[in-house]
Design an enzyme around this catalytic site. Structure first.
Site, PDB file in Angstrom:
ATOM      1  N   LYS A   1       0.927  -1.266  -0.005  1.00 60.96           N
ATOM      2  CA  LYS A   1       0.041   0.051  -0.022  1.00 60.96           C
ATOM      3  C   LYS A   1       0.945   1.156   0.017  1.00 60.96           C
ATOM      4  O   LYS A   1       2.079   1.230   0.307  1.00 60.96           O
ATOM      5  CB  LYS A   1      -0.884  -0.117   1.265  1.00 60.96           C
TER       6      LYS A   1
HETATM    7  N1  T4K Z   1      -9.621  -5.078   1.252  1.00 59.38           N
HETATM    8  C1  T4K Z   1      -9.019  -4.679  -0.016  1.00 59.38           C
HETATM    9  C2  T4K Z   1      -9.729  -3.894  -0.917  1.00 59.38           C
HETATM   10  C3  T4K Z   1      -7.677  -4.927   0.011  1.00 59.38           C
HETATM   11  O1  T4K Z   1      -7.213  -4.720  -1.180  1.00 59.38           O
HETATM   12  C4  T4K Z   1      -7.127  -5.797   0.730  1.00 59.38           C
HETATM   13  C5  T4K Z   1      -5.706  -6.060   0.523  1.00 59.38           C
HETATM   14  C6  T4K Z   1      -7.514  -5.941   2.067  1.00 59.38           C
HETATM   15  C7  T4K Z   1      -9.078  -5.558   2.276  1.00 59.38           C
HETATM   16  C8  T4K Z   1      -6.865  -6.602   3.106  1.00 59.38           C
HETATM   17  O2  T4K Z   1      -5.904  -5.864   3.774  1.00 59.38           O
HETATM   18  P1  T4K Z   1      -4.493  -6.463   4.427  1.00 59.38           P
HETATM   19  O3  T4K Z   1      -4.927  -7.732   5.222  1.00 59.38           O
HETATM   20  O4  T4K Z   1      -3.726  -7.309   3.339  1.00 59.38           O
HETATM   21  O5  T4K Z   1      -3.900  -5.690   5.053  1.00 59.38           O
HETATM   22  C9  T4K Z   1      -2.052  -7.835  -2.263  1.00 59.38           C
HETATM   23  C10 T4K Z   1      -1.562  -7.405  -0.684  1.00 59.38           C
HETATM   24  O6  T4K Z   1      -1.230  -8.710  -0.123  1.00 59.38           O
HETATM   25  C11 T4K Z   1      -3.012  -7.241  -0.117  1.00 59.38           C
HETATM   26  O7  T4K Z   1      -2.833  -6.413   0.944  1.00 59.38           O
HETATM   27  C12 T4K Z   1      -3.982  -6.061  -1.061  1.00 59.38           C
HETATM   28  N2  T4K Z   1      -5.056  -6.051  -0.512  1.00 59.38           N
HETATM   29  C13 T4K Z   1      -3.909  -6.808  -2.537  1.00 59.38           C
HETATM   30  C14 T4K Z   1      -4.791  -6.073  -3.355  1.00 59.38           C
HETATM   31  O8  T4K Z   1      -2.830  -7.180  -3.028  1.00 59.38           O
HETATM   32  P2  T4K Z   1      -0.868  -9.990  -3.789  1.00 59.38           P
HETATM   33  O9  T4K Z   1      -1.155 -11.464  -3.665  1.00 59.38           O
HETATM   34  O10 T4K Z   1      -1.263  -9.410  -5.157  1.00 59.38           O
HETATM   35  O11 T4K Z   1       0.615  -9.394  -3.379  1.00 59.38           O
HETATM   36  P3  T4K Z   1       1.762  -9.867  -3.905  1.00 59.38           P
HETATM   37  O12 T4K Z   1       2.677 -10.420  -2.773  1.00 59.38           O
HETATM   38  O13 T4K Z   1       1.657 -10.764  -5.129  1.00 59.38           O
HETATM   39  O14 T4K Z   1       2.707  -8.229  -4.246  1.00 59.38           O
HETATM   40  C15 T4K Z   1       2.700  -7.533  -5.345  1.00 59.38           C
HETATM   41  C16 T4K Z   1       3.837  -7.299  -5.642  1.00 59.38           C
HETATM   42  O15 T4K Z   1       4.614  -6.158  -4.944  1.00 59.38           O
HETATM   43  C17 T4K Z   1       4.808  -8.427  -5.717  1.00 59.38           C
HETATM   44  O16 T4K Z   1       4.912  -8.925  -7.114  1.00 59.38           O
HETATM   45  C18 T4K Z   1       6.180  -7.696  -5.489  1.00 59.38           C
HETATM   46  C19 T4K Z   1       5.671  -6.575  -4.856  1.00 59.38           C
HETATM   47  N3  T4K Z   1       6.253  -6.939  -3.256  1.00 59.38           N
HETATM   48  C20 T4K Z   1       5.062  -7.274  -2.435  1.00 59.38           C
HETATM   49  C21 T4K Z   1       5.486  -7.584  -1.050  1.00 59.38           C
HETATM   50  C22 T4K Z   1       4.722  -8.191  -0.291  1.00 59.38           C
HETATM   51  C23 T4K Z   1       7.269  -6.238  -2.691  1.00 59.38           C
HETATM   52  O17 T4K Z   1       8.238  -5.657  -3.539  1.00 59.38           O
HETATM   53  N4  T4K Z   1       7.716  -6.414  -1.397  1.00 59.38           N
HETATM   54  C24 T4K Z   1       6.640  -7.020  -0.609  1.00 59.38           C
HETATM   55  O18 T4K Z   1       7.173  -7.246   0.653  1.00 59.38           O
HETATM   56  O19 T4K Z   1      -1.832  -9.237  -2.612  1.00 59.38           O
END
Ligand code: T4K
Length: 376
Positions: free
Chosen positions: A190
């Protein structure tokens, strides 16, 4: 640089904002000296205060993540029966209802904002409905005025999933001031984060009191456990990250605004690629840059473009596909019927989030756009 060569390193959809390691080390040293690592320590208390000021809300409670915050928000508001929500969101929104044995009722979305369509909400209300649960998707504000009107006329609570909307203002008014409770996610992806984390904001002190109790096992005093709470606390180390990042938010938003403008300018005349318009009278925070792909005009479908971009080391995300109403756990609900959600189903099939974060060089954006143009 050859603009049509693949990137040498993957370019991800997002990259976290980071505090300086020296300043973080200083705060970690304070935490170490205090030996208070969690359970409402000084860092969490300071961050709650600073965030409430930043968001201009009277009451705010920090959580270990946005999902647990949403799960407990349903209990804070004592929701029951049916809750009207949007299918075009991250899984966590609808799962928060299911974890509380609440029945999600899906409402179709608007073409231009991708948010719950307020004109359709009223027809979904039954005697079992207790609340509206809209999402400010991609940080774009819902039609808060119409939704509030429907809620008031029907005696419903309003819980906003504002996971993407940190810092957004409508006509100068902070987004957190609308509805009964709003949830902000502070996940690393975020614009503002605490590694993992989240917050609930409220206009009434008793709601914060209840949230504080529910995230701490329902404990109300040394000898009193009032109700079956959970463990939703943020810890001191994560709060320290949040304290250090708060000052960086305005610059992060400004950089994202420039990048968004560049994407818009470079993609505006590509047939079959549609970018989202700026919302009027809104101070936006630019959390995602989302395009819609029309295969007939562009030549490739969304999924084909997603795969092609991977070959160039551009790692995009299909936010939000699949649609929550099509998950096996929800698709048998009457409101999940595709015929009743035509806009959401169409949009979920065509959206793609391109890389967007403050540190993304403008040259990378130019290269991504050149590649997208070349693929048609
Ligand atoms: N409500 C809505 C509308 C939401 O969008 C979300 C979360 C929530 C509720 C719940 O909030 P939280 O419980 O998560 O606080 C991501 C996030 O994990 C998620 O928080 C978010 N929405 C959602 C839209 O996206 P992924 O599976 O797409 O994330 P991920 O790991 O593939 O990350 C995307 C890219 O970011 C990666 O390709 C590389 C980069 N990245 C990611 C992380 C975690 C980094 O460079 N470093 C990192 O530490 O879900």
């Amino acid at each position: 640089m050859n603009l049509l060569e693949p990137f040498s390193q993957p370019v991800y959809v997002s990259q976290p904002l980071l505090p300086g390691i020296e300043e973080l080390t200083k705060l970690v040293k304070l935490i170490w000296d205090s030996k208070q690592l969690t359970n409402n320590g000084k860092m969490v208390q300071q961050l709650e205060k600073e965030l409430a000021e930043f968001l201009h809300v009277p009451y705010l409670s920090l959580f270990c993540n946005g999902t647990v915050a949403l799960q407990l928000a349903c209990q804070v508001l004592r929701l029951s029966g049916e809750v009207i929500t949007t299918p075009f969101t991250f899984a966590a929104t609808v799962h928060a209802l299911a974890w509380n044995h609440l029945k999600p009722v899906f409402c179709d979305i608007e073409e231009d904002t991708f948010n719950m369509n307020p004109d359709l909400v009223e027809s979904l209300i039954t005697p079992e409905t207790s609340a509206l649960f809209p999402v400010h998707v991609f940080g774009r504000p819902c039609n808060v005025v119409k939704l509030q009107d429907v809620a008031e006329r029907n005696g419903l609570k309003v819980l906003y999933d504002a996971a993407h909307a940190f810092g957004v203002k409508i006509n100068g008014q902070d987004i957190a001031s609308f509805g009964d409770v709003s949830m902000f996610s502070f996940h690393a992806t975020k614009i503002y984060h605490t590694v993992e984390g989240g917050a609930l904001t409220f206009n009434h002190p008793y709601l914060k009191e209840r949230a504080d109790s529910l995230k701490n096992f329902g404990i109300r005093g040394t000898d009193h456990v009032a109700e079956p709470g959970s463990n939703g606390k943020l810890n001191e180390l994560q709060a320290a990250v949040g304290i250090l990042l708060l000052d960086k938010v305005p610059e992060e938003i400004a950089r994202r605004k420039e990048i968004t403008a560049l994407y818009r300018q470079m993609l505006s005349d590509v047939p079959g690629i549609k970018t989202m318009k700026e919302s009027e009278n809104v101070f936006a925070n630019y959390p995602y840059f989302v395009i819609q792909i029309d295969k007939k005009e562009y030549g490739l479908s969304r999924d084909e473009l997603y795969e092609k971009l991977k070959e160039y080391n551009i790692i995009t995300r299909k936010y939000f596909y699949p649609l929550c109403s099509n998950f096996p756990c929800y698709r048998d609900l009457p409101s999940a019927d595709r015929q009743r959600l035509p806009v959401a189903n169409r949009i979920a099939e065509t959206v793609l989030a391109l890389p967007l974060y403050g540190q993304l060089p403008h040259s990378a954006v130019e290269k991504i756009c050149t590649i997208i143009r070349s693929l048609r």
